[in-house]
Scaffold this active site. Structure first.
Site, PDB file in Angstrom:
ATOM      1  N   SER A 188      70.660  -0.384  79.383  1.00  0.00           N
ATOM      2  CA  SER A 188      71.590   0.002  78.317  1.00  0.00           C
ATOM      3  C   SER A 188      72.051  -1.194  77.487  1.00  0.00           C
ATOM      4  O   SER A 188      71.262  -1.831  76.818  1.00  0.00           O
ATOM      5  CB  SER A 188      72.773   0.764  78.927  1.00  0.00           C
ATOM      6  OG  SER A 188      73.518   1.433  77.952  1.00  0.00           O
ATOM      7  N   ASP A 233      72.302   5.231  73.520  1.00  0.00           N
ATOM      8  CA  ASP A 233      73.148   6.346  73.965  1.00  0.00           C
ATOM      9  C   ASP A 233      74.603   6.147  73.563  1.00  0.00           C
ATOM     10  O   ASP A 233      75.448   6.987  73.851  1.00  0.00           O
ATOM     11  CB  ASP A 233      73.023   6.583  75.476  1.00  0.00           C
ATOM     12  CG  ASP A 233      73.547   5.433  76.322  1.00  0.00           C
ATOM     13  OD1 ASP A 233      73.831   4.345  75.769  1.00  0.00           O
ATOM     14  OD2 ASP A 233      73.671   5.614  77.552  1.00  0.00           O
ATOM     15  N   ASP A 251      69.667   1.229  74.530  1.00  0.00           N
ATOM     16  CA  ASP A 251      68.989   2.510  74.777  1.00  0.00           C
ATOM     17  C   ASP A 251      69.529   3.630  73.898  1.00  0.00           C
ATOM     18  O   ASP A 251      69.188   4.796  74.083  1.00  0.00           O
ATOM     19  CB  ASP A 251      69.048   2.900  76.257  1.00  0.00           C
ATOM     20  CG  ASP A 251      70.454   3.208  76.743  1.00  0.00           C
ATOM     21  OD1 ASP A 251      71.416   2.733  76.108  1.00  0.00           O
ATOM     22  OD2 ASP A 251      70.592   3.905  77.766  1.00  0.00           O
ATOM     23  N   ASP A 261      73.342   0.667  70.984  1.00  0.00           N
ATOM     24  CA  ASP A 261      73.038  -0.304  72.032  1.00  0.00           C
ATOM     25  C   ASP A 261      71.556  -0.198  72.378  1.00  0.00           C
ATOM     26  O   ASP A 261      70.800   0.518  71.719  1.00  0.00           O
ATOM     27  CB  ASP A 261      73.936  -0.109  73.260  1.00  0.00           C
ATOM     28  CG  ASP A 261      73.735   1.238  73.940  1.00  0.00           C
ATOM     29  OD1 ASP A 261      73.117   2.126  73.322  1.00  0.00           O
ATOM     30  OD2 ASP A 261      74.197   1.395  75.082  1.00  0.00           O
TER      31      ASP A 261
END
Length: 445
Positions: A99, A246, A244, A242
């Site tokens: 992440s 999400d 990833d 960010d």
């Protein structure tokens, strides 16, 4: 020993999270999912970290060794894995990502056949299998039953269509100039494509991943450069994701970085005004007191839960709700996604701007957060907070000064997060020094 933290398994790649752990964890998860198998396929995606290749190969080896077929789709946002796992009728989905963490960390997240993150009970069952040598050995299949792995590169289109379908059909982004910071991460292709296809004038930053630059001085954790670009280019709004994708951070046209709770508040009100908000809004225990005040003023109830978007989703399901999120930028529109999706949140905020015909700053300015101080303190050990001598007295003293407190350990790092909230910033700064000293002595002794 616990493997799973607050969001999957995470650690330094090549050290804690090496190829052996990844392969064995994949085998353990595969053994668990085999009991409920329908298609015998598991989807695997990743972000842009160099270590993702090592971990991906290990996961594929583990899954195929117990007879699973694997579909590899390359760099894609975490919410895309959740969506595609269900859309492609796979037994499970696996995302390789840490992440917002630096490139040297990596992680493994699992989704069930419906695209949901796993409950703690299921994570514990997978851990039990992981440490059961006999079960792991017994699950290896004969050569003719070894699974197959195939790479599919064109599934990005399915996710793009689903994202675009979340945007109101009667609106277009043609009047918006948007700056996107994709953090050299998983959204570097998807995000610009979505905004361009919906008509926006798009300027993209941090879209050249090299495996080592993910989240480096860019993206949702470092929106300063985005803020400067939004001002310089006189853009209407800036969106930072960010690694990833999400989570989302919004920058208004003045170059001001929006508070995550302000974003939650105005989006909740937007849903209510459209008649789409179901039940209460869910935020975490770290949410700002001003969020509850704003929502209550508009007749919206707020429920809180533990930190982590999977806990937000669990609470939404329990309440029959469809909107919630975290101050950090994980925002869940459960009508459109099973997890936090930065792209969906960005499109919904764009739709709010267009439908109201107002600037980002005037919309976000409706929620004025109380001052908060958050310090992530490195510690030597994680003691039971209830057993730390003097902590109850410290919290009572702060409460008497009208200071709200939240002290919690990071689920993935040796940190304690110290959060203080009050209306007086000078008082907060003074008291935070005392709090930091208290925990330094208590946890580094």
């Amino acid at each position: 020993m616990r493997l799973f933290g607050t969001d999957g398994v995470r650690g330094k790649a090549g050290e804690f999270l090496d190829s052996f752990l990844a392969m064995r964890l994949a085998m353990a998860a595969g053994i668990y999912f085999k009991d409920k198998s329908i298609t015998n396929n598991i989807l695997v995606g990743k972000d842009t970290r160099r270590s993702g290749y090592m971990i991906e190969n290990a996961i594929v080896s583990g899954l195929t060794s117990i007879g699973y077929n694997v579909i590899q789709i390359g760099p894609m946002p975490t919410p895309a894995i959740a969506f595609l796992t269900e859309d492609m009728r796979c037994d499970a989905g696996i995302m390789i990502s840490a992440s917002h963490n630096p490139y040297y960390d990596n992680g493994i997240k699992f989704f069930d056949a419906h695209g949901n993150k796993l409950s703690e009970d299921i994570e514990k069952k997978i851990e039990e299998i992981y440490f059961d040598d006999k079960l792991i050995q017994a699950s290896k299949v004969d050569m003719e039953k070894i699974g197959q792995a195939k790479r599919i590169d064109d599934v990005i289109g399915r996710y793009i269509v689903s994202i675009k379908n979340s945007f109101p059909k009667d609106l277009t982004l043609k009047s918006l100039r948007v700056v996107l910071d994709v953090a050299h991460g998983a959204a570097y292709k998807v995000a610009p494509t979505v905004f361009k296809e919906l008509g926006a004038e798009v300027i993209v930053m941090s879209d050249k991943p090299n495996g080592l630059n993910i989240n480096e001085n860019c993206g949702a954790l470092h929106p300063v450069n985005l803020a400067a670009e939004v001002k310089r280019l006189r853009a209407d709004v800036g969106f930072a994701f960010d690694g990833d994708a999400d989570r989302l951070v919004v920058v208004d046209e003045k170059g001001e970085v929006a508070n995550g709770d302000s974003l939650l508040g105005v989006l909740a009100l937007y849903l209510k005004e459209q008649g789409k908000l179901q039940s209460s809004v869910v935020a975490t225990i770290m949410s700002n007191g001003a969020l509850k005040e704003f929502l209550n003023k508009h007749g919206i109830e707020l429920d809180t839960c533990n930190v982590g978007d999977k806990y937000v989703l669990e609470k939404l399901k329990a309440n029959g709700g469809n909107f919630g999120g975290e101050q950090s930028g994980h925002i869940i529109f459960s009508d459109y996604a099973k997890t936090g999706d930065g792209l969906i949140a960005a499109l919904q905020f764009s739709a709010l701007m267009l439908s109201k015909k107002k600037s980002a700053s005037s919309i976000l300015g409706q929620v004025k957060p109380y001052p908060q101080l958050l310090i992530n303190l490195k510690i030597a050990e994680k003691k039971d907070l209830d057993k730390i001598k003097g902590l109850k007295e410290l919290k009572k003293d702060l409460e008497n000064k009208n200071i709200n407190t939240l002290f919690r350990y990071s689920g993935t790092e040796n940190l304690i997060r110290l959060l203080l909230e009050a209306r007086d910033i000078k008082l907060l700064e003074k008291e935070m020094k005392n709090v930091v000293e208290f925990f330094k002595k208590a946890l580094n002794g």
